[in-house]
Write a protein that holds these residues in place. Structure first.
Motif, mmCIF file in Angstrom:
data_model
loop_
_atom_site.group_PDB
_atom_site.id
_atom_site.type_symbol
_atom_site.label_atom_id
_atom_site.label_comp_id
_atom_site.label_asym_id
_atom_site.label_seq_id
_atom_site.Cartn_x
_atom_site.Cartn_y
_atom_site.Cartn_z
ATOM 1 N N THR A 1 -5.611 8.585 6.350
ATOM 2 C CA THR A 1 -4.846 8.825 5.565
ATOM 3 C C THR A 1 -3.349 8.818 6.126
ATOM 4 O O THR A 1 -2.095 8.606 6.192
ATOM 5 C CB THR A 1 -4.893 9.275 4.535
ATOM 6 N N HIS B 1 -1.653 6.682 8.371
ATOM 7 C CA HIS B 1 -0.682 5.612 7.678
ATOM 8 C C HIS B 1 0.565 6.045 6.782
ATOM 9 O O HIS B 1 1.411 5.036 6.605
ATOM 10 C CB HIS B 1 -1.353 5.018 5.876
ATOM 11 N N ARG C 1 1.257 0.768 4.414
ATOM 12 C CA ARG C 1 0.581 1.183 4.384
ATOM 13 C C ARG C 1 0.774 3.046 3.711
ATOM 14 O O ARG C 1 -0.214 3.710 3.055
ATOM 15 C CB ARG C 1 0.097 1.562 5.896
ATOM 16 N N ARG C 2 2.359 2.946 4.057
ATOM 17 C CA ARG C 2 2.600 4.488 3.146
ATOM 18 C C ARG C 2 2.110 3.900 1.754
ATOM 19 O O ARG C 2 1.823 5.253 0.855
ATOM 20 C CB ARG C 2 3.855 4.650 3.758
ATOM 21 N N PRO D 1 -2.195 4.263 1.174
ATOM 22 C CA PRO D 1 -3.144 4.421 2.733
ATOM 23 C C PRO D 1 -4.476 4.734 1.944
ATOM 24 O O PRO D 1 -4.942 5.300 2.354
ATOM 25 C CB PRO D 1 -2.253 5.844 2.160
#
Length: 187
Positions: free
Chosen positions: A97, A100, A166-167, A170
């Motif tokens: 995470t 990400h 991806r932010r 995540p």
């Protein structure tokens, strides 16, 4: 009497600083952050990096460029470069995470440095253009008949978008599905 000057492994220092830049960005990274991360005193820091924070950041960008150069060599030697590219993108879906949330230091730099520091922005743009060109030369096994340059640009667009997505999400399962769907174009 002065003691011996401290010696440092510059690659490790750059790597440590890169982690800070990657997490905080260039502008938000303070000298105190860099000194703490690298374990250097300010005198040693400025003796090693006469251009200060900016020189260290440029070296951190160069270190990422070197990683892409290694990947390029793998592509050139591969019998299936497209599979290597796909695997590279798919590997994002197994990142932590935290990874990400950090995104890509090169893409982050372009976004952060636009209208702030043209030299750093141009340096980051040059890296992504090199990667785009690398993708363009790996088109020999692509069934899609789109021009290789356009496909290379598509993969850079996918990379940049993926680093925002991806932010936002995540979640590795969501990312895996997104990546697989986007990579169908080069199957």
């Amino acid at each position: 009497m002065r003691g011996r000057p401290a010696t440092f492994d510059n690659d490790k220092i750059i790597e440590k600083a890169q982690k800070v830049f990657w997490e905080k960005g260039y502008s938000a990274t303070s000298m105190a952050d860099l000194l703490k991360a690298t374990g250097m005193g300010s005198g040693s820091f400025y003796n090693t990096f006469k251009g200060g924070k900016k020189e260290l950041f440029k070296k951190a960008i160069q270190q990422r460029r070197n990683a892409f150069t290694t990947f390029k060599e793998q592509l050139e030697q591969s019998e299936s470069p497209i599979e290597l590219i796909k695997d590279f993108f798919k590997s994002v879906a197994v990142d932590s995470t935290n990874a990400h949330l950090q995104g890509c230091i090169i893409a982050n730099t372009i976004t952060e440095m636009t209208f702030i520091d043209e030299e750093l922005e141009d340096e980051a743009i040059a890296v992504l253009k090199e990667v785009e060109k690398m993708y363009s030369h790996a088109d020999g096994t692509i069934k899609n008949q789109t021009d290789a340059v356009i496909l290379g640009r598509y993969l850079i667009t996918l990379w940049n978008g993926l680093n925002v997505t991806r932010r936002m999400y995540p979640d590795n399962k969501i990312l895996q599905k997104q990546i697989e769907m986007q990579l169908e174009i080069i199957s």
